[in-house]
Design a protein around this motif. Structure first.
Motif, mmCIF file in Angstrom:
data_model
loop_
_atom_site.group_PDB
_atom_site.id
_atom_site.type_symbol
_atom_site.label_atom_id
_atom_site.label_comp_id
_atom_site.label_asym_id
_atom_site.label_seq_id
_atom_site.Cartn_x
_atom_site.Cartn_y
_atom_site.Cartn_z
ATOM 1 N N SER A 70 -11.191 -28.056 -33.825
ATOM 2 C CA SER A 70 -11.043 -29.503 -33.693
ATOM 3 C C SER A 70 -11.911 -30.019 -32.553
ATOM 4 O O SER A 70 -12.118 -29.330 -31.553
ATOM 5 C CB SER A 70 -9.577 -29.877 -33.456
ATOM 6 O OG SER A 70 -9.123 -29.376 -32.221
ATOM 7 N N ASP A 72 -11.462 -32.282 -30.251
ATOM 8 C CA ASP A 72 -10.849 -32.441 -28.934
ATOM 9 C C ASP A 72 -10.476 -31.111 -28.285
ATOM 10 O O ASP A 72 -9.981 -31.084 -27.153
ATOM 11 C CB ASP A 72 -9.645 -33.377 -28.981
ATOM 12 C CG ASP A 72 -8.557 -32.896 -29.917
ATOM 13 O OD1 ASP A 72 -8.837 -32.030 -30.761
ATOM 14 O OD2 ASP A 72 -7.419 -33.398 -29.815
ATOM 15 N N SER A 73 -10.732 -29.990 -28.980
ATOM 16 C CA SER A 73 -10.511 -28.662 -28.389
ATOM 17 C C SER A 73 -11.808 -28.035 -27.880
ATOM 18 O O SER A 73 -11.771 -26.949 -27.283
ATOM 19 C CB SER A 73 -9.872 -27.722 -29.421
ATOM 20 O OG SER A 73 -8.587 -28.173 -29.793
ATOM 21 N N ARG A 96 -17.589 -36.763 -19.375
ATOM 22 C CA ARG A 96 -17.721 -35.377 -19.824
ATOM 23 C C ARG A 96 -18.516 -34.543 -18.826
ATOM 24 O O ARG A 96 -18.235 -33.355 -18.629
ATOM 25 C CB ARG A 96 -18.369 -35.337 -21.208
ATOM 26 C CG ARG A 96 -17.451 -35.823 -22.318
ATOM 27 C CD ARG A 96 -18.169 -35.959 -23.647
ATOM 28 N NE ARG A 96 -17.248 -36.388 -24.703
ATOM 29 C CZ ARG A 96 -17.629 -36.888 -25.874
ATOM 30 N NH1 ARG A 96 -18.918 -37.013 -26.142
ATOM 31 N NH2 ARG A 96 -16.729 -37.252 -26.764
ATOM 32 N N GLN A 135 -11.897 -40.621 -34.878
ATOM 33 C CA GLN A 135 -11.597 -39.220 -34.613
ATOM 34 C C GLN A 135 -11.273 -39.057 -33.134
ATOM 35 O O GLN A 135 -11.987 -39.564 -32.264
ATOM 36 C CB GLN A 135 -12.767 -38.310 -34.978
ATOM 37 C CG GLN A 135 -12.446 -36.833 -34.760
ATOM 38 C CD GLN A 135 -13.563 -35.908 -35.203
ATOM 39 O OE1 GLN A 135 -14.593 -36.351 -35.671
ATOM 40 N NE2 GLN A 135 -13.355 -34.608 -35.042
ATOM 41 N N THR A 136 -10.193 -38.363 -32.847
ATOM 42 C CA THR A 136 -9.723 -38.180 -31.475
ATOM 43 C C THR A 136 -10.788 -37.537 -30.587
ATOM 44 O O THR A 136 -11.412 -36.542 -30.960
ATOM 45 C CB THR A 136 -8.456 -37.300 -31.459
ATOM 46 O OG1 THR A 136 -7.445 -37.924 -32.231
ATOM 47 C CG2 THR A 136 -7.951 -37.108 -30.033
ATOM 48 N N GLY A 137 -10.988 -38.123 -29.422
ATOM 49 C CA GLY A 137 -11.888 -37.550 -28.430
ATOM 50 C C GLY A 137 -13.340 -37.923 -28.572
ATOM 51 O O GLY A 137 -14.164 -37.526 -27.749
ATOM 52 N N THR A 138 -13.680 -38.710 -29.613
ATOM 53 C CA THR A 138 -15.075 -39.086 -29.827
ATOM 54 C C THR A 138 -15.420 -40.340 -29.039
ATOM 55 O O THR A 138 -14.552 -41.045 -28.526
ATOM 56 C CB THR A 138 -15.341 -39.346 -31.314
ATOM 57 O OG1 THR A 138 -14.509 -40.440 -31.749
ATOM 58 C CG2 THR A 138 -15.026 -38.110 -32.153
ATOM 59 N N ASP A 141 -13.813 -43.403 -30.522
ATOM 60 C CA ASP A 141 -12.437 -43.544 -30.028
ATOM 61 C C ASP A 141 -12.442 -44.252 -28.672
ATOM 62 O O ASP A 141 -11.726 -45.240 -28.447
ATOM 63 C CB ASP A 141 -11.817 -42.150 -29.926
ATOM 64 C CG ASP A 141 -10.358 -42.154 -29.469
ATOM 65 O OD1 ASP A 141 -9.761 -43.234 -29.340
ATOM 66 O OD2 ASP A 141 -9.819 -41.055 -29.242
ATOM 67 N N THR A 142 -13.274 -43.763 -27.750
ATOM 68 C CA THR A 142 -13.352 -44.342 -26.407
ATOM 69 C C THR A 142 -13.841 -45.780 -26.445
ATOM 70 O O THR A 142 -13.305 -46.650 -25.738
ATOM 71 C CB THR A 142 -14.298 -43.506 -25.525
ATOM 72 O OG1 THR A 142 -13.827 -42.159 -25.473
ATOM 73 C CG2 THR A 142 -14.375 -44.068 -24.121
ATOM 74 N N ASN A 160 -5.598 -42.319 -34.746
ATOM 75 C CA ASN A 160 -6.414 -41.165 -34.380
ATOM 76 C C ASN A 160 -6.230 -40.026 -35.373
ATOM 77 O O ASN A 160 -5.120 -39.767 -35.833
ATOM 78 C CB ASN A 160 -6.051 -40.681 -32.976
ATOM 79 C CG ASN A 160 -6.586 -41.580 -31.896
ATOM 80 O OD1 ASN A 160 -5.963 -42.585 -31.543
ATOM 81 N ND2 ASN A 160 -7.742 -41.253 -31.364
ATOM 82 N N ASP A 162 -7.681 -35.857 -36.450
ATOM 83 C CA ASP A 162 -8.316 -34.635 -35.964
ATOM 84 C C ASP A 162 -9.718 -34.454 -36.530
ATOM 85 O O ASP A 162 -10.529 -33.734 -35.962
ATOM 86 C CB ASP A 162 -7.481 -33.407 -36.325
ATOM 87 C CG ASP A 162 -6.189 -33.341 -35.528
ATOM 88 O OD1 ASP A 162 -6.136 -33.931 -34.427
ATOM 89 O OD2 ASP A 162 -5.226 -32.709 -36.000
#
Length: 244
Positions: A70, A72-73, A96, A135-138, A141-142, A160, A162
């Protein structure tokens, strides 16, 4: 006779080791739902980023093992050491860079807004009481959180997921009103799904290959390989293969 055989076997072992069979192997993390950068085809992870990192590995004399996890991992994977690098269409951002290091940029992109093909909505779908998928963490998203939710421009639900596969699936099924994702990926999904790109958000993002913070040796190898790929014409060939 036995002694001679032992000597021969030892010499063969030394020769085998010196030929580079024991080349350094690095684990590359990606999220294979981001076509044309990374996706699964006939059970294999393929795409622009995958070809690029394999070409860098060949030029620099190391090997790579690609793992699909994923999005966000990916950064936690670098931090824990379970991943050596990340090639996943990851945008270089200041946040980041506080926890990981990036290679030189290799691709530039903006964000896009998608709606169902039967929708009459345009960019204003991001205003008011509409449900938007990311998509989470992209960076999509931000961007939505920082520019729409905080100022209450978007008063609907930010959903959100995965994977972008699930974002597009929900949009195609009419469960959300819009999706925000990177432009080249949005254009790829719009070719095979009942969704249309209706707006481009100019964000001027640049993608980089990520490594764990402070891993200067590996970063130097990647940057050296990137420079060779750009100079020997391979980068242009990859762009033509996946984007033209």
């Amino acid at each position: 006779m036995k002694k001679s055989l032992i000597v021969i076997l030892v010499l063969l072992a030394v020769a085998t080791f010196s030929t580079g069979v024991m080349a350094q192997r690095y684990v590359v993390g990606t999220n294979a739902s981001f076509p044309p950068f990374e996706y699964v085809e006939d059970g294999e992870i393929v795409g622009f980023d995958i070809d690029l990192v394999k070409e860098i590995a060949k030029l620099q004399g190391f090997e790579v093992e690609v793992r699909d996890i994923s999005f966000d991992s990916l950064i936690p994977g670098l931090a824990s050491g379970s991943l050596d690098m990340v090639a996943a269409g990851m945008t270089i951002t200041a946040d980041r860079e506080k926890v990981i290091d990036f290679s030189d940029p290799y691709y530039s992109a903006n964000q896009s807004v998608l709606v169902h093909e039967e929708s009459d909505a345009n960019l204003t779908v991001l205003f008011g009481n509409h449900d938007v998928g990311v998509q989470t963490g992209t960076t999509g998203d931000t961007w939505v959180r920082d520019n729409l939710l905080e100022d209450e421009i978007l008063t609907g639900e930010l959903r959100n997921y995965d994977s972008y596969v699930f974002v597009i699936r929900d949009l195609a099924n009419g469960n959300i009103d819009a999706a925000v994702l990177d432009k080249p990926v949005a254009e790829t999904y719009s070719q095979n799904n009942p969704v249309n790109v209706v707006a481009e958000i100019i964000t001027g993002e640049e993608y980089g290959i990520a490594v764990g913070e402070g891993n200067e040796e590996l970063l130097a190898e990647i940057n050296a390989g990137l420079e060779k790929v750009k100079n020997n014409g391979t980068m242009e060939k990859l762009i033509q293969k996946y984007f033209e």
